[in-house]
Scaffold this motif. Structure first.
Motif, PDB file in Angstrom:
ATOM      1  N   ARG A   1     -28.439  32.624 -34.018  1.00 54.55           N
ATOM      2  CA  ARG A   1     -29.228  33.109 -33.633  1.00 54.55           C
ATOM      3  C   ARG A   1     -30.663  32.364 -33.259  1.00 54.55           C
ATOM      4  O   ARG A   1     -30.732  30.639 -34.644  1.00 54.55           O
ATOM      5  CB  ARG A   1     -30.041  34.282 -34.432  1.00 54.55           C
ATOM      6  CG  ARG A   1     -28.768  35.379 -34.064  1.00 54.55           C
ATOM      7  CD  ARG A   1     -29.105  36.238 -34.882  1.00 54.55           C
ATOM      8  NE  ARG A   1     -30.262  37.631 -34.149  1.00 54.55           N
ATOM      9  CZ  ARG A   1     -30.299  38.503 -33.633  1.00 54.55           C
ATOM     10  NH1 ARG A   1     -29.778  38.773 -33.241  1.00 54.55           N
ATOM     11  NH2 ARG A   1     -31.035  39.004 -32.750  1.00 54.55           N
ATOM     12  N   TYR A   2     -31.818  32.251 -32.182  1.00 58.83           N
ATOM     13  CA  TYR A   2     -32.553  31.544 -32.183  1.00 58.83           C
ATOM     14  C   TYR A   2     -33.925  32.343 -32.903  1.00 58.83           C
ATOM     15  O   TYR A   2     -34.066  33.812 -32.300  1.00 58.83           O
ATOM     16  CB  TYR A   2     -33.356  31.228 -31.083  1.00 58.83           C
ATOM     17  CG  TYR A   2     -32.947  31.631 -29.775  1.00 58.83           C
ATOM     18  CD1 TYR A   2     -33.884  32.447 -29.275  1.00 58.83           C
ATOM     19  CD2 TYR A   2     -32.020  32.035 -29.484  1.00 58.83           C
ATOM     20  CE1 TYR A   2     -33.556  33.448 -28.597  1.00 58.83           C
ATOM     21  CE2 TYR A   2     -31.167  32.637 -28.440  1.00 58.83           C
ATOM     22  CZ  TYR A   2     -32.296  33.294 -27.927  1.00 58.83           C
ATOM     23  OH  TYR A   2     -32.253  33.961 -26.787  1.00 58.83           O
ATOM     24  N   ASP A   3     -35.820  31.917 -33.691  1.00 62.21           N
ATOM     25  CA  ASP A   3     -36.440  32.074 -33.813  1.00 62.21           C
ATOM     26  C   ASP A   3     -37.035  31.734 -32.870  1.00 62.21           C
ATOM     27  O   ASP A   3     -38.091  32.996 -32.153  1.00 62.21           O
ATOM     28  CB  ASP A   3     -36.360  31.430 -35.210  1.00 62.21           C
ATOM     29  CG  ASP A   3     -35.226  31.976 -36.557  1.00 62.21           C
ATOM     30  OD1 ASP A   3     -35.448  32.779 -36.855  1.00 62.21           O
ATOM     31  OD2 ASP A   3     -35.454  30.530 -36.757  1.00 62.21           O
TER      32      ASP A   3
ATOM     33  N   GLN B   1     -31.118  39.302 -28.463  1.00 61.17           N
ATOM     34  CA  GLN B   1     -29.947  38.304 -28.108  1.00 61.17           C
ATOM     35  C   GLN B   1     -28.113  38.113 -27.823  1.00 61.17           C
ATOM     36  O   GLN B   1     -27.796  37.175 -27.622  1.00 61.17           O
ATOM     37  CB  GLN B   1     -30.218  37.075 -29.801  1.00 61.17           C
ATOM     38  CG  GLN B   1     -31.923  36.469 -29.232  1.00 61.17           C
ATOM     39  CD  GLN B   1     -31.348  35.978 -30.126  1.00 61.17           C
ATOM     40  OE1 GLN B   1     -30.779  34.794 -31.334  1.00 61.17           O
ATOM     41  NE2 GLN B   1     -32.974  35.517 -30.688  1.00 61.17           N
TER      42      GLN B   1
ATOM     43  N   ASP C   1     -22.077  28.894 -32.686  1.00 60.83           N
ATOM     44  CA  ASP C   1     -21.735  27.126 -33.079  1.00 60.83           C
ATOM     45  C   ASP C   1     -20.813  26.478 -32.854  1.00 60.83           C
ATOM     46  O   ASP C   1     -20.024  27.337 -31.808  1.00 60.83           O
ATOM     47  CB  ASP C   1     -22.773  27.105 -34.468  1.00 60.83           C
ATOM     48  CG  ASP C   1     -21.716  27.503 -35.681  1.00 60.83           C
ATOM     49  OD1 ASP C   1     -20.649  27.881 -35.286  1.00 60.83           O
ATOM     50  OD2 ASP C   1     -21.952  27.218 -36.460  1.00 60.83           O
TER      51      ASP C   1
ATOM     52  N   GLU D   1     -37.767  27.633 -39.345  1.00 64.95           N
ATOM     53  CA  GLU D   1     -37.019  27.953 -38.119  1.00 64.95           C
ATOM     54  C   GLU D   1     -36.077  27.151 -37.105  1.00 64.95           C
ATOM     55  O   GLU D   1     -36.627  26.647 -36.697  1.00 64.95           O
ATOM     56  CB  GLU D   1     -38.396  28.499 -37.000  1.00 64.95           C
ATOM     57  CG  GLU D   1     -38.721  30.032 -37.698  1.00 64.95           C
ATOM     58  CD  GLU D   1     -40.455  29.768 -36.510  1.00 64.95           C
ATOM     59  OE1 GLU D   1     -40.655  31.410 -37.344  1.00 64.95           O
ATOM     60  OE2 GLU D   1     -40.618  29.353 -35.943  1.00 64.95           O
ATOM     61  N   LYS D   2     -35.094  28.078 -36.053  1.00 65.78           N
ATOM     62  CA  LYS D   2     -34.351  28.007 -35.347  1.00 65.78           C
ATOM     63  C   LYS D   2     -34.925  28.026 -34.345  1.00 65.78           C
ATOM     64  O   LYS D   2     -35.820  28.783 -33.390  1.00 65.78           O
ATOM     65  CB  LYS D   2     -33.190  28.618 -35.414  1.00 65.78           C
ATOM     66  CG  LYS D   2     -32.635  28.213 -36.333  1.00 65.78           C
ATOM     67  CD  LYS D   2     -30.997  28.144 -36.275  1.00 65.78           C
ATOM     68  CE  LYS D   2     -30.011  28.162 -37.910  1.00 65.78           C
ATOM     69  NZ  LYS D   2     -30.415  28.776 -38.810  1.00 65.78           N
ATOM     70  N   VAL D   3     -34.925  26.678 -33.067  1.00 72.14           N
ATOM     71  CA  VAL D   3     -35.959  26.393 -31.750  1.00 72.14           C
ATOM     72  C   VAL D   3     -34.724  26.574 -30.497  1.00 72.14           C
ATOM     73  O   VAL D   3     -34.209  25.510 -30.939  1.00 72.14           O
ATOM     74  CB  VAL D   3     -36.815  26.043 -31.724  1.00 72.14           C
ATOM     75  CG1 VAL D   3     -37.722  26.400 -30.852  1.00 72.14           C
ATOM     76  CG2 VAL D   3     -38.566  26.819 -33.029  1.00 72.14           C
ATOM     77  N   LEU D   4     -34.807  27.286 -29.719  1.00 72.51           N
ATOM     78  CA  LEU D   4     -33.803  26.767 -28.891  1.00 72.51           C
ATOM     79  C   LEU D   4     -35.174  26.035 -27.280  1.00 72.51           C
ATOM     80  O   LEU D   4     -35.658  27.099 -27.387  1.00 72.51           O
ATOM     81  CB  LEU D   4     -33.207  28.235 -28.435  1.00 72.51           C
ATOM     82  CG  LEU D   4     -32.542  28.143 -26.512  1.00 72.51           C
ATOM     83  CD1 LEU D   4     -31.087  27.340 -27.193  1.00 72.51           C
ATOM     84  CD2 LEU D   4     -31.673  29.310 -26.413  1.00 72.51           C
TER      85      LEU D   4
ATOM     86  N   ALA E   1     -38.034  30.273 -28.407  1.00 70.50           N
ATOM     87  CA  ALA E   1     -37.038  30.124 -27.675  1.00 70.50           C
ATOM     88  C   ALA E   1     -38.444  29.474 -26.591  1.00 70.50           C
ATOM     89  O   ALA E   1     -39.295  30.081 -26.344  1.00 70.50           O
ATOM     90  CB  ALA E   1     -36.537  30.453 -26.660  1.00 70.50           C
TER      91      ALA E   1
ATOM     92  N   GLU F   1     -33.294  23.638 -36.537  1.00 70.51           N
ATOM     93  CA  GLU F   1     -34.185  23.988 -36.710  1.00 70.51           C
ATOM     94  C   GLU F   1     -35.033  23.243 -37.463  1.00 70.51           C
ATOM     95  O   GLU F   1     -34.093  22.044 -37.741  1.00 70.51           O
ATOM     96  CB  GLU F   1     -32.676  24.586 -37.905  1.00 70.51           C
ATOM     97  CG  GLU F   1     -33.216  25.091 -39.534  1.00 70.51           C
ATOM     98  CD  GLU F   1     -32.367  25.852 -40.430  1.00 70.51           C
ATOM     99  OE1 GLU F   1     -33.087  26.161 -41.227  1.00 70.51           O
ATOM    100  OE2 GLU F   1     -31.398  25.922 -40.190  1.00 70.51           O
TER     101      GLU F   1
ATOM    102  N   LEU G   1     -30.798  23.243 -29.250  1.00 67.44           N
ATOM    103  CA  LEU G   1     -31.914  24.885 -30.723  1.00 67.44           C
ATOM    104  C   LEU G   1     -31.285  23.471 -31.793  1.00 67.44           C
ATOM    105  O   LEU G   1     -30.789  22.325 -32.010  1.00 67.44           O
ATOM    106  CB  LEU G   1     -30.148  25.780 -31.369  1.00 67.44           C
ATOM    107  CG  LEU G   1     -30.807  26.288 -32.744  1.00 67.44           C
ATOM    108  CD1 LEU G   1     -30.183  28.019 -32.350  1.00 67.44           C
ATOM    109  CD2 LEU G   1     -29.974  26.085 -33.388  1.00 67.44           C
TER     110      LEU G   1
END
Length: 366
Positions: free
Chosen positions: A190-192, A48, A183, A258-261, A194, A313, A311
């Motif tokens: 960061r994304y967990d 990343q 942001d 989790e952060k998802v893109l 994608a 969360e 993105l």
């Protein structure tokens, strides 16, 4: 496309090699890496945040013309693909990296193919330098100068351009900032996980019996398909190549916290992605990572011929539906995906106080 526009594009493709060229920078000392492309909705392995300076990132794409099923009722179409998938694979590099593409058109193909990268500069997005007939291959290199997410697609010239695009021959590339995503306050994010979702509009011809036609090869159905497409009313609008391609066992997955893109591309029509039960915490409008992301979006916009990144969360477990919020296209034509999220439910965010048909207990007077 009128004849004047077709002619201009055709002349452009023929004359690219005749243009005078400046000497390229010496990049022979740059590190060279090979990126193994994977089938969507997944992304190739990548950092990343870039490690070190610019690199030459080698990728290989093979054109493939294949008969595929696009709906549970057995409806099939000839898909024109990069690496055998609709959409083609997502490429991931960092700003100022060099993308070195080897494009292979196998001898089994029936058509010439090329690729127009919206992330590149000049030569019709490299379409003017990559046109390959069956049995040929070509190598082209371009510098990824703009950070963001961008469409690529086949563009052989004239009516072949819309025909190849609506037959599935498109994908996307993500060019990350070297120091990673930021942001709306300029802080690193960061994304967990994608996922790449390629939306595809399809225009399948029907016969007098009301059933979708079948053809022995792609070119055989070209005139019929373009006749349907000229009316601008798709017969199907799908995610990742088929109705239900991202549902059931193929549903996307994540965990609470989790952060998802989500990278969403549409090479031909506008789209309006929406995550039922969630939001776009950060949405990079137009796909540009140079711009400050907008926040807390319920639905975001993907212009035709573009890709957009969003993105989120996840806060609650359960089933989510990611769809085009043109609900006619989502429910009737197929533009929907499922996402299963695991974790602990938070009653502070939502709680069912009374179940259907359940009588509440009256309070006692004291």
């Amino acid at each position: 496309m009128n004849k004047a526009v077709q002619g201009a594009i055709g002349i452009g493709l023929l004359c690219m090699s005749a243009a005078p060229a400046m000497a390229a920078k010496d990049i022979s000392k740059l590190p060279v890496v090979t990126q193994e492309l994977v089938a969507p909705p997944f992304l190739p392995k990548h950092d990343q945040v870039a490690k070190g300076g610019p690199k030459v990132v080698k990728v290989r794409m093979v054109t493939e013309e294949k008969l595929v099923q696009i709906a549970p009722d057995g409806t099939k179409m000839w898909a024109l693909t990069f690496n055998g998938t609709v959409p083609g694979p997502l490429i991931v590099v960092h700003q100022d990296d060099y993308v070195e593409l080897t494009l292979v058109n196998p001898p089994t193909s029936t058509m010439s193919h090329n690729v127009d990268f919206h992330a590149s500069t000049g030569a019709l997005g490299a379409a003017g330098l990559t046109l390959v007939a069956p049995g040929e291959d070509v190598v082209v290199r371009f510098k990824a100068t703009k950070p963001g997410v961008f469409v690529y697609h086949c563009a052989p010239g004239g009516t072949m351009i819309p025909f190849h695009v609506i037959s599935g021959m498109n994908g996307a590339i993500m060019v990350l900032p070297r120091d990673g995503l930021k942001d709306h306050k300029g802080k690193s994010v960061r994304y967990d996980r994608a996922y790449y979702i390629g939306e595809q509009d399809l225009y399948l011809p029907k016969g007098p019996d009301g059933k979708y036609k079948s053809y022995s090869q792609p070119a055989e159905g070209m005139a019929d398909m373009l006749e349907v497409a000229a009316k601008l009313i798709p017969t199907h609008v799908v995610f990742n190549g088929a109705v239900g391609a991202l549902t059931g066992d193929n549903a996307l997955k994540a965990n609470v916290g989790e952060k998802v893109l989500f990278i969403h591309s549409q090479a031909n029509r506008d789209s309006r992605p929406h995550l039922i039960g969630g939001h776009g915490d950060l949405v990079w409008q137009g796909g540009s990572f140079n711009d400050t992301p907008i926040t807390n979006q319920e639905t975001w916009f993907v212009p035709g011929g573009a890709a957009v990144a969003a993105l989120y969360e996840f806060k609650q477990p359960g089933l989510y539906v990611y769809l085009s919020h043109n609900l006619n296209e989502a429910v009737l034509l197929g533009a929907a995906a499922h996402m299963n999220v695991e974790g602990k439910w938070d009653n502070d965010l939502m709680e069912q106080l009374k179940k259907p048909n359940e009588h509440s207990t009256p309070a006692m007077d004291h």
